[in-house]
Design a protein around this motif. Structure first.
Motif, PDB file in Angstrom:
ATOM      1  N   GLY A 176      34.707  34.586  44.334  1.00 48.66           N
ATOM      2  CA  GLY A 176      35.875  35.455  44.447  1.00 48.66           C
ATOM      3  C   GLY A 176      35.647  36.600  45.415  1.00 48.66           C
ATOM      4  N   SER A 177      36.758  37.111  45.963  1.00 50.60           N
ATOM      5  CA  SER A 177      36.651  38.231  46.910  1.00 50.60           C
ATOM      6  C   SER A 177      37.950  39.023  46.872  1.00 50.60           C
ATOM      7  N   ILE A 178      38.283  39.505  45.701  1.00 47.74           N
ATOM      8  CA  ILE A 178      39.587  40.146  45.515  1.00 47.74           C
ATOM      9  C   ILE A 178      39.737  41.397  46.380  1.00 47.74           C
ATOM     10  N   LEU A 179      38.639  42.074  46.680  1.00 48.94           N
ATOM     11  CA  LEU A 179      38.753  43.300  47.477  1.00 48.94           C
ATOM     12  C   LEU A 179      39.026  42.987  48.952  1.00 48.94           C
ATOM     13  N   LEU A 180      38.901  41.711  49.325  1.00 49.30           N
ATOM     14  CA  LEU A 180      39.150  41.322  50.721  1.00 49.30           C
ATOM     15  C   LEU A 180      40.537  40.694  50.901  1.00 49.30           C
ATOM     16  N   VAL A 181      41.362  40.742  49.870  1.00 47.95           N
ATOM     17  CA  VAL A 181      42.692  40.109  49.943  1.00 47.95           C
ATOM     18  C   VAL A 181      43.558  40.828  50.979  1.00 47.95           C
ATOM     19  N   SER A 182      44.177  40.023  51.858  1.00 51.34           N
ATOM     20  CA  SER A 182      45.013  40.611  52.918  1.00 51.34           C
ATOM     21  C   SER A 182      46.437  40.853  52.403  1.00 51.34           C
ATOM     22  N   THR A 183      47.234  41.542  53.224  1.00 44.99           N
ATOM     23  CA  THR A 183      48.628  41.780  52.845  1.00 44.99           C
ATOM     24  C   THR A 183      49.373  40.461  52.716  1.00 44.99           C
ATOM     25  N   ASN A 184      49.095  39.531  53.656  1.00 47.02           N
ATOM     26  CA  ASN A 184      49.766  38.220  53.595  1.00 47.02           C
ATOM     27  C   ASN A 184      49.389  37.469  52.314  1.00 47.02           C
TER      28      ASN A 184
ATOM     29  N   ASP B  77      29.577  49.571  41.845  1.00 47.58           N
ATOM     30  CA  ASP B  77      29.095  48.758  42.965  1.00 47.58           C
ATOM     31  C   ASP B  77      28.496  47.423  42.493  1.00 47.58           C
ATOM     32  N   ILE B  78      29.277  46.728  41.693  1.00 47.07           N
ATOM     33  CA  ILE B  78      28.864  45.394  41.222  1.00 47.07           C
ATOM     34  C   ILE B  78      29.990  44.404  41.532  1.00 47.07           C
ATOM     35  N   THR B  79      29.734  43.120  41.288  1.00 45.37           N
ATOM     36  CA  THR B  79      30.736  42.108  41.666  1.00 45.37           C
ATOM     37  C   THR B  79      31.997  42.188  40.778  1.00 45.37           C
ATOM     38  N   PRO B  80      33.195  42.176  41.409  1.00 41.30           N
ATOM     39  CA  PRO B  80      34.434  42.284  40.605  1.00 41.30           C
ATOM     40  C   PRO B  80      34.657  41.077  39.694  1.00 41.30           C
ATOM     41  N   SER B  81      34.384  39.858  40.196  1.00 46.68           N
ATOM     42  CA  SER B  81      34.724  38.678  39.406  1.00 46.68           C
ATOM     43  C   SER B  81      33.953  38.657  38.075  1.00 46.68           C
ATOM     44  N   GLY B  82      32.653  38.891  38.165  1.00 42.06           N
ATOM     45  CA  GLY B  82      31.841  38.908  36.947  1.00 42.06           C
ATOM     46  C   GLY B  82      32.260  40.035  36.020  1.00 42.06           C
ATOM     47  N   THR B  83      32.588  41.200  36.604  1.00 39.40           N
ATOM     48  CA  THR B  83      32.977  42.350  35.774  1.00 39.40           C
ATOM     49  C   THR B  83      34.291  42.061  35.027  1.00 39.40           C
ATOM     50  N   ILE B  84      35.237  41.441  35.742  1.00 40.46           N
ATOM     51  CA  ILE B  84      36.532  41.104  35.106  1.00 40.46           C
ATOM     52  C   ILE B  84      36.296  40.184  33.896  1.00 40.46           C
ATOM     53  N   VAL B  85      35.486  39.164  34.107  1.00 38.95           N
ATOM     54  CA  VAL B  85      35.231  38.203  33.025  1.00 38.95           C
ATOM     55  C   VAL B  85      34.487  38.884  31.873  1.00 38.95           C
ATOM     56  N   LEU B  86      33.545  39.781  32.217  1.00 37.49           N
ATOM     57  CA  LEU B  86      32.798  40.471  31.149  1.00 37.49           C
ATOM     58  C   LEU B  86      33.712  41.395  30.340  1.00 37.49           C
ATOM     59  N   VAL B  87      34.670  42.044  31.019  1.00 39.88           N
ATOM     60  CA  VAL B  87      35.617  42.902  30.271  1.00 39.88           C
ATOM     61  C   VAL B  87      36.433  42.048  29.302  1.00 39.88           C
ATOM     62  N   SER B  88      36.913  40.890  29.795  1.00 39.58           N
ATOM     63  CA  SER B  88      37.719  40.049  28.896  1.00 39.58           C
ATOM     64  C   SER B  88      36.853  39.507  27.755  1.00 39.58           C
ATOM     65  N   LEU B  89      35.587  39.217  28.052  1.00 44.67           N
ATOM     66  CA  LEU B  89      34.677  38.777  26.986  1.00 44.67           C
ATOM     67  C   LEU B  89      34.447  39.892  25.961  1.00 44.67           C
ATOM     68  N   ALA B  90      34.380  41.142  26.462  1.00 44.69           N
ATOM     69  CA  ALA B  90      34.185  42.277  25.551  1.00 44.69           C
ATOM     70  C   ALA B  90      35.372  42.400  24.589  1.00 44.69           C
ATOM     71  N   ILE B  91      36.590  42.226  25.124  1.00 44.41           N
ATOM     72  CA  ILE B  91      37.788  42.296  24.251  1.00 44.41           C
ATOM     73  C   ILE B  91      37.723  41.177  23.206  1.00 44.41           C
ATOM     74  N   PHE B  92      37.320  39.999  23.664  1.00 45.67           N
ATOM     75  CA  PHE B  92      37.193  38.851  22.749  1.00 45.67           C
ATOM     76  C   PHE B  92      36.154  39.147  21.656  1.00 45.67           C
TER      77      PHE B  92
END
Lengths: 277, 244
Positions: free
Chosen positions: A123-131, A242-257
């Motif tokens: 994943g590279s969500i921080l590199l997403v362009s306007t298009n 300063d860590i990877t967004p994809s892993g952090t997103i999944v870890l947050v959702s795992l924390a809620i679970f």
């Protein structure tokens, strides 16, 4: 600090795209989870790896070839499943391994792994362009409209295929539709969490929501809430730490679970049977 | 007004190793309460699968209100169907009201849903999750779902299997009301000969072929007929076990 982060264009695009993808994954994922297709998202994502490799080899934007290969393979595997009556997990295994195998061979032909490949894998969500953001928003709008228009048919055939058939619902067509929608959502979501973690967004917010929600709509809204929260907190936290967004997103959702399981075992939630199955 | 609700002529279904139904013919009038009895493997579910359009590979004809069901699926709008034990995920997040609403093609009418839930004595549990109810309560919800689009015919496939006696009695009383007060034609398969005797005005004894079809009292008050049927059923039952 947070407000300053939000003033950056790349961060705004990441959060807007992330929220749209979170909504899509929750809504389509809920139907998939309840149909016991939880790993189908994973299989489509892996087959998209083959598509990405094709794009890189022939010089087309890899996401377009990923859409084409993933959708075609998802529909073919569904067809084969109907014709040969192969079980769901076996068809997922075929799709998953064939996508990776094709991708690996094509990548080795085209000169090996590059940074581009890694951005699709993780994943590279921080590199997403306007298009890209506009494309994600348009696809989100279209898919949500389709789901709203066919809500009854989708829900009924998810609940019980035989009864849905008796009520005149074209169940087979609806099954193809949900697989097609899942394919579009998965490939669209690759930019957020990458091929390797996509099934987490499909599954974790939904199984968490199923623990709380009484009705389907309530469960879907809770799932959207959990997914959006995970994505926004995950993106912001990953930037700050300063860590990877994809892993952090999944870890947050795992924390809620994890917290939900904890609350449930403390007896603060109405007892649900969801996790016993 | 077409009085024959259903006409079945020479219905034959063959599976690779067995003939599930062999030249079954009978008709059902509007307002009838037909009990279909037969042992396991007698073809009751196969018969329903044909009538509901799930199974299409059969010989013979099935007509609903004079229309051959092979020609159009519109007849399904006239039918409410309650399966033996609906298969669904126990943790499926849907409330009782959402389950009933699935049957409505147009936008949901809250009053209509409340009304059918009241008919089956489930209105107070409308916001409960379906998986949290007992099997008997779930079956009443599925009756409400089958009724909400105002069908003329209600088809029930052994609906009280696994349901306790008290819940079964409630269930039977609901069926009686629907038939007598709303003139809904009921076709109901059951192993419970006593219940069929009490409720149904017509009976069909199925054992791959049709052993008897007619007025319920004529069958149950003829001891020889009941004995012959029981013996034939027993032989069929043992034969099925030998095959398996």
């Amino acid at each position: 600090m947070t407000l300053e982060i939000l003033s950056y264009g790349f961060m705004q695009r990441a959060i807007i795209s992330g929220i749209a993808i979170a909504i899509l994954c929750s809504v389509v994922g809920l139907f998939m989870v309840l149909r016991r297709y939880s790993l189908f998202g994973d299989a489509i994502a892996h087959s998209s790896f083959g598509g990405i490799a094709v794009g890189m080899l022939v010089g087309i934007y890899p996401l377009w070839t990923a859409y084409a290969v993933s959708l075609v393979s998802a529909l073919i595997i569904t067809r084969i499943r109907y014709r040969l009556k192969i079980s769901g997990d076996a068809s997922v295994a075929v799709l998953l391994s064939s996508g990776i195998a094709i991708g690996l061979v094509l990548i080795s032909i085209s000169g090996g792994f590059t940074i581009d490949i890694f951005s699709f894998l993780f994943g590279s969500i921080l590199l997403v362009s306007t298009n890209d953001t506009i494309l994600i928003l348009v696809l989100t709008g279209i898919i949500l409209v389709v789901i709203l228009l066919l809500y009854r048919q989708l829900l009924y055939s998810t609940f019980n295929e035989e009864q849905a058939k008796v009520s005149g619902i074209p169940v087979e067509k609806i099954n193809y539709l949900i697989v097609f929608l899942a394919g579009v959502v998965v490939v669209t979501s690759i930019q957020l969490v990458g091929i390797l973690l996509i099934s987490a967004l499909f599954v974790i917010p939904n199984i968490t929501a199923i623990m709380y929600g009484k009705g389907f709509k309530q469960t879907a809204l809770l799932s959207i809430g959990f997914a959006v929260f995970s994505v926004v907190v995950g993106i912001l936290a990953s930037y700050v730490l300063d860590i990877t967004p994809s892993g952090t997103i999944v870890l947050v959702s795992l924390a809620i679970f994890g917290i939900s399981i904890g609350i449930k075992s403390l007896g603060k939630l109405p007892i649900t049977k969801s996790l016993k199955h | 007004m077409y009085l024959k609700a259903i006409e079945i002529n020479d219905l034959t279904v063959e599976y690779p190793e067995v003939k599930a139904l062999d030249k079954v013919s009978f008709s059902i009038n509007q307002g009838d309460f037909l009990g279909i009895i037969g042992p396991n493997g007698a073809g009751k579910s196969t018969l329903f699968s044909c009538m509901l359009g799930i199974l299409t590979k059969y010989k013979g004809t099935i007509r609903f209100f004079g229309e051959d069901i092979r020609k159009s699926r519109n007849y399904l709008k006239l039918i409410g169907y309650v399966p033996q034990k609906p298969v669904f995920e126990n943790n499926f997040p849907a409330t009782v009201k959402e389950i009933v609403r699935m049957q409505l093609t147009n936008n949901s009418d809250r009053q209509l849903i409340d009304k059918v839930l009241q008919q089956v004595w489930m209105h107070e549990l409308g916001n409960r999750r379906i998986g949290d109810l007992s099997i008997g309560q779930q079956q009443r919800v599925f009756i409400a779902k089958a009724l909400v689009h105002n069908p003329k015919i209600l088809i029930l496939d052994e609906p009280v299997t696994g349901v306790d006696i008290q819940s079964s009695e409630i269930f039977y009383s609901i069926l009686r009301d629907l038939n007598e007060k709303q003139n809904i034609t009921i076709i109901w398969s059951s192993h419970d000969m006593d219940a069929v005797h009490k409720l149904a005005n017509k009976v069909a004894c199925l054992n791959r072929t049709l052993f008897f079809h007619g007025i319920s009292a004529e069958f149950f008050e003829n001891e020889d007929l009941v004995k012959q049927y029981s013996e034939a059923s027993m032989q069929q039952h043992m034969h099925s076990h030998e095959i398996h």
